[in-house]
Design a protein around this motif. Structure first.
Motif, short mmCIF file in Angstrom:
data_model
loop_
_atom_site.label_atom_id
_atom_site.label_comp_id
_atom_site.label_asym_id
_atom_site.label_seq_id
_atom_site.Cartn_x
_atom_site.Cartn_y
_atom_site.Cartn_z
N ASP A 173 0.81 -1.22 0.00
CA ASP A 173 0.00 0.00 0.00
C ASP A 173 0.84 1.28 0.00
O ASP A 173 0.40 2.32 0.47
CB ASP A 173 -0.97 0.00 1.18
N LYS B 116 1.43 3.24 -6.20
CA LYS B 116 0.45 2.88 -7.23
C LYS B 116 1.19 2.82 -8.56
O LYS B 116 1.85 3.79 -8.95
CB LYS B 116 -0.64 3.93 -7.30
N LEU C 294 1.38 6.62 -2.72
CA LEU C 294 0.03 6.70 -2.13
C LEU C 294 0.08 7.44 -0.79
O LEU C 294 1.07 7.57 -0.17
CB LEU C 294 -0.54 5.29 -1.93
#
Length: 171
Positions: free
Chosen positions: A146, A149, A171
């Motif tokens: 996470d 991107k 991100l």
């Protein structure tokens, strides 16, 4: 396009070599009217004398994954400005992974990352190279799903790149 679409104002480049890319990035910043600079880091730069005194470029000799160098660069960049980080130095998987581990957490949302030369180690060129940037980015993404991107549209825009799976937005 990346610079203008993402409002890039500062550049961190690992791998200076002769300084041509640093000069290109400095020109992009100048043309955009940015007050930002380029920090270009290399173990053994072989700088062209014509780029050494450009006021928009700071050349730093050393390891681009050295915490002291990273801290120095990050302290010089205003925290509210968009950054472009390009990893193009030592192409061993271990070194690129060290760069990713130290630099990516310091990027802000919307900053841009480009990991160069992911094509080595048979992806599809230089199969004798051994694990390189592609393996480093794959491992980093697996361990940090996470953080980045993948900018696949940018990567595929021209149909060919030396940075396959190497375009990212923080991100």
């Amino acid at each position: 396009e990346i610079f203008f679409e993402h409002g890039i104002e500062w550049v961190i480049e690992t791998g200076s070599r002769h300084g041509g890319s640093a000069l290109f990035f400095a020109d992009l910043l100048r043309n955009a009217g940015s007050e930002g600079r380029v920090f270009s880091i290399d173990y053994q730069p072989a700088l062209d004398p014509r780029v050494m005194n450009d006021p928009k470029i700071s050349f730093i000799t050393g390891d681009s994954a050295d915490p002291t160098i990273v801290r120095h660069v990050m302290q010089a960049i205003p925290s509210n400005k968009k950054r472009f980080l390009i990893l193009d130095s030592d192409h061993s998987a271990a070194h690129v992974r060290r760069e990713l581990d130290i630099w990516v957490p310091l990027l802000r949302t919307g900053d841009y990352l480009l990991v160069e030369d992911t094509v080595v180690n048979g992806h599809p060129v230089r199969p004798e190279h051994g694990p390189g940037p592609m393996e480093a980015i794959q491992a980093y993404l697996k361990d940090n799903p996470d953080q980045l991107k993948h900018d696949l549209a940018r990567e595929q825009k021209f149909g060919a790149t030396f940075a396959v799976n190497g375009y990212f937005i923080k991100l």
